[in-house]
Design a protein around this motif. Structure first.
Motif, mmCIF file in Angstrom:
data_model
loop_
_atom_site.group_PDB
_atom_site.id
_atom_site.type_symbol
_atom_site.label_atom_id
_atom_site.label_comp_id
_atom_site.label_asym_id
_atom_site.label_seq_id
_atom_site.Cartn_x
_atom_site.Cartn_y
_atom_site.Cartn_z
ATOM 1 N N ALA A 94 -8.360 0.947 -3.318
ATOM 2 C CA ALA A 94 -8.082 2.065 -2.416
ATOM 3 C C ALA A 94 -8.811 1.854 -1.093
ATOM 4 C CB ALA A 94 -8.511 3.383 -3.043
ATOM 5 N N SER A 95 -8.288 2.490 -0.045
ATOM 6 C CA SER A 95 -8.927 2.425 1.260
ATOM 7 C C SER A 95 -9.008 3.832 1.858
ATOM 8 C CB SER A 95 -8.171 1.490 2.212
ATOM 9 O OG SER A 95 -6.907 2.030 2.544
ATOM 10 N N TYR A 96 -9.942 3.999 2.769
ATOM 11 C CA TYR A 96 -10.142 5.284 3.441
ATOM 12 C C TYR A 96 -10.160 5.059 4.948
ATOM 13 C CZ TYR A 96 -12.120 9.751 4.884
ATOM 14 O OH TYR A 96 -12.335 10.948 5.486
ATOM 15 N N ALA A 101 0.832 -1.196 0.000
ATOM 16 C CA ALA A 101 0.000 0.000 0.000
ATOM 17 C C ALA A 101 0.867 1.246 0.000
ATOM 18 C CB ALA A 101 -0.931 0.011 1.216
ATOM 19 N N TYR A 102 0.316 2.301 -0.582
ATOM 20 C CA TYR A 102 0.986 3.604 -0.591
ATOM 21 C C TYR A 102 -0.007 4.645 -0.090
ATOM 22 C CZ TYR A 102 3.303 7.848 -2.160
ATOM 23 O OH TYR A 102 3.891 9.085 -2.196
ATOM 24 N N ALA A 103 0.363 5.364 0.980
ATOM 25 C CA ALA A 103 -0.516 6.371 1.582
ATOM 26 C C ALA A 103 -0.425 7.686 0.812
ATOM 27 C CB ALA A 103 -0.153 6.576 3.043
ATOM 28 N N LEU A 104 -1.530 8.118 0.240
ATOM 29 C CA LEU A 104 -1.581 9.414 -0.446
ATOM 30 C C LEU A 104 -1.613 10.555 0.561
ATOM 31 C CD1 LEU A 104 -4.209 8.537 -3.194
ATOM 32 C CD2 LEU A 104 -1.714 8.590 -3.419
ATOM 33 N N ASN A 105 -2.303 10.330 1.677
ATOM 34 C CA ASN A 105 -2.356 11.261 2.791
ATOM 35 C C ASN A 105 -2.763 10.466 4.030
ATOM 36 O OD1 ASN A 105 -5.263 11.048 2.658
ATOM 37 N ND2 ASN A 105 -5.236 12.603 1.043
ATOM 38 N N LYS A 106 -3.185 11.138 5.096
ATOM 39 C CA LYS A 106 -3.495 10.430 6.333
ATOM 40 C C LYS A 106 -4.765 9.599 6.232
ATOM 41 C CE LYS A 106 -6.301 14.004 8.499
ATOM 42 N NZ LYS A 106 -6.530 14.792 9.724
ATOM 43 N N ASN A 107 -5.595 9.848 5.207
ATOM 44 C CA ASN A 107 -6.860 9.137 5.064
ATOM 45 C C ASN A 107 -6.873 8.136 3.920
ATOM 46 O OD1 ASN A 107 -7.935 12.253 5.952
ATOM 47 N ND2 ASN A 107 -8.652 10.531 7.177
ATOM 48 N N TRP A 108 -6.331 8.508 2.767
ATOM 49 C CA TRP A 108 -6.442 7.681 1.568
ATOM 50 C C TRP A 108 -5.162 6.905 1.274
ATOM 51 C CZ3 TRP A 108 -10.878 6.703 -0.873
ATOM 52 C CH2 TRP A 108 -11.949 7.596 -0.700
ATOM 53 N N SER A 109 -5.337 5.643 0.855
ATOM 54 C CA SER A 109 -4.206 4.798 0.459
ATOM 55 C C SER A 109 -4.576 3.986 -0.774
ATOM 56 C CB SER A 109 -3.815 3.835 1.587
ATOM 57 O OG SER A 109 -3.335 4.527 2.719
ATOM 58 N N LEU A 110 -3.574 3.703 -1.605
ATOM 59 C CA LEU A 110 -3.732 2.817 -2.752
ATOM 60 C C LEU A 110 -3.177 1.448 -2.398
ATOM 61 C CD1 LEU A 110 -2.590 5.179 -5.660
ATOM 62 C CD2 LEU A 110 -4.931 4.690 -4.896
ATOM 63 N N HIS A 111 -3.807 0.376 -2.928
ATOM 64 C CA HIS A 111 -3.426 -0.989 -2.555
ATOM 65 C C HIS A 111 -3.254 -1.875 -3.781
ATOM 66 C CE1 HIS A 111 -4.428 -0.614 1.821
ATOM 67 N NE2 HIS A 111 -5.158 0.377 1.346
#
Length: 200
Positions: A196-198, A161-171
């Protein structure tokens, strides 16, 4: 108050309120999160029936959705270990193959519970997961008739996973899910998915 003191007084008031506003506007992320992934490839270990011209043992229309809860992070080797637990729903797209030596089209749905252990460094997280899932497989035979079977089995997988910011991540994930399509046709599905996850 004299005019010459108004501006410094306003600045002092704003300076005293700013930290409180920053705390209110930027709270710590919640331990609860949810996400979904599109299965761009889901391979099975099925065997095609001889002479079946349209045989395709992989589905491109699979996916999963999940909701999770993260426990306290633990410092580990320059990063942090992130233990979590997830409730996962699976959707397996159609595959064209042989089922009990009969040509057919099969798909499945499922629901599982799994533990996840991630290792986070900077914005990247590598994770492994294992759990139990209940799946229901269904096959429609090309010669007529259908079959439907349930199965409970172990699931496992790995992901990045890569965190775009504190809420959103790509998986990017790989999951192995057990499926029983018919009386004698038990197999496994290897799902490769991107999503993606939130985090609330």
């Amino acid at each position: 108050m004299f005019p010459s003191f108004r501006f410094p007084a306003v600045l002092l008031a704003l300076a005293s309120i700013a930290p409180l506003h920053a705390v209110a506007a930027d709270p710590a992320p919640s331990p609860v999160y949810m996400g979904a992934s599109y299965g761009f490839r889901a391979s099975t270990d099925l065997d095609c029936v001889p002479g079946q011209g349209d045989c395709d043992k992989s589905s491109k229309r699979s996916g999963k959705a999940y909701v999770g809860y993260s426990f306290d992070a633990l410092p580990f080797q320059g990063g942090v270990a992130l233990p979590s637990i997830e409730l996962v729903g699976y959707l397996g797209g159609e595959v064209k193959s042989g089922f009990d030596k009969r040509a057919g089209r099969g798909k499945f749905t499922g629901l599982g519970m799994q533990g996840v252990l991630g290792y986070q460094f900077d914005a990247f997280t590598l994770s492994g997961r294992a759990g139990v899932a209940y799946t229901q497989g269904k096959v429609d035979y090309l010669g007529g008739g259908s079959d439907k079977k349930d199965k409970i089995g172990l699931t496992y997988g790995i992901g990045a996973a890569y965190a775009l910011n504190k809420n959103w991540s790509l998986h990017l994930d790989w999951d192995r899910v057990p499926v029983k399509y018919s009386t004698r046709q038990t197999g496994k599905v290897d799902m490769f998915s991107l999503g993606a996850s939130y985090r609330f």
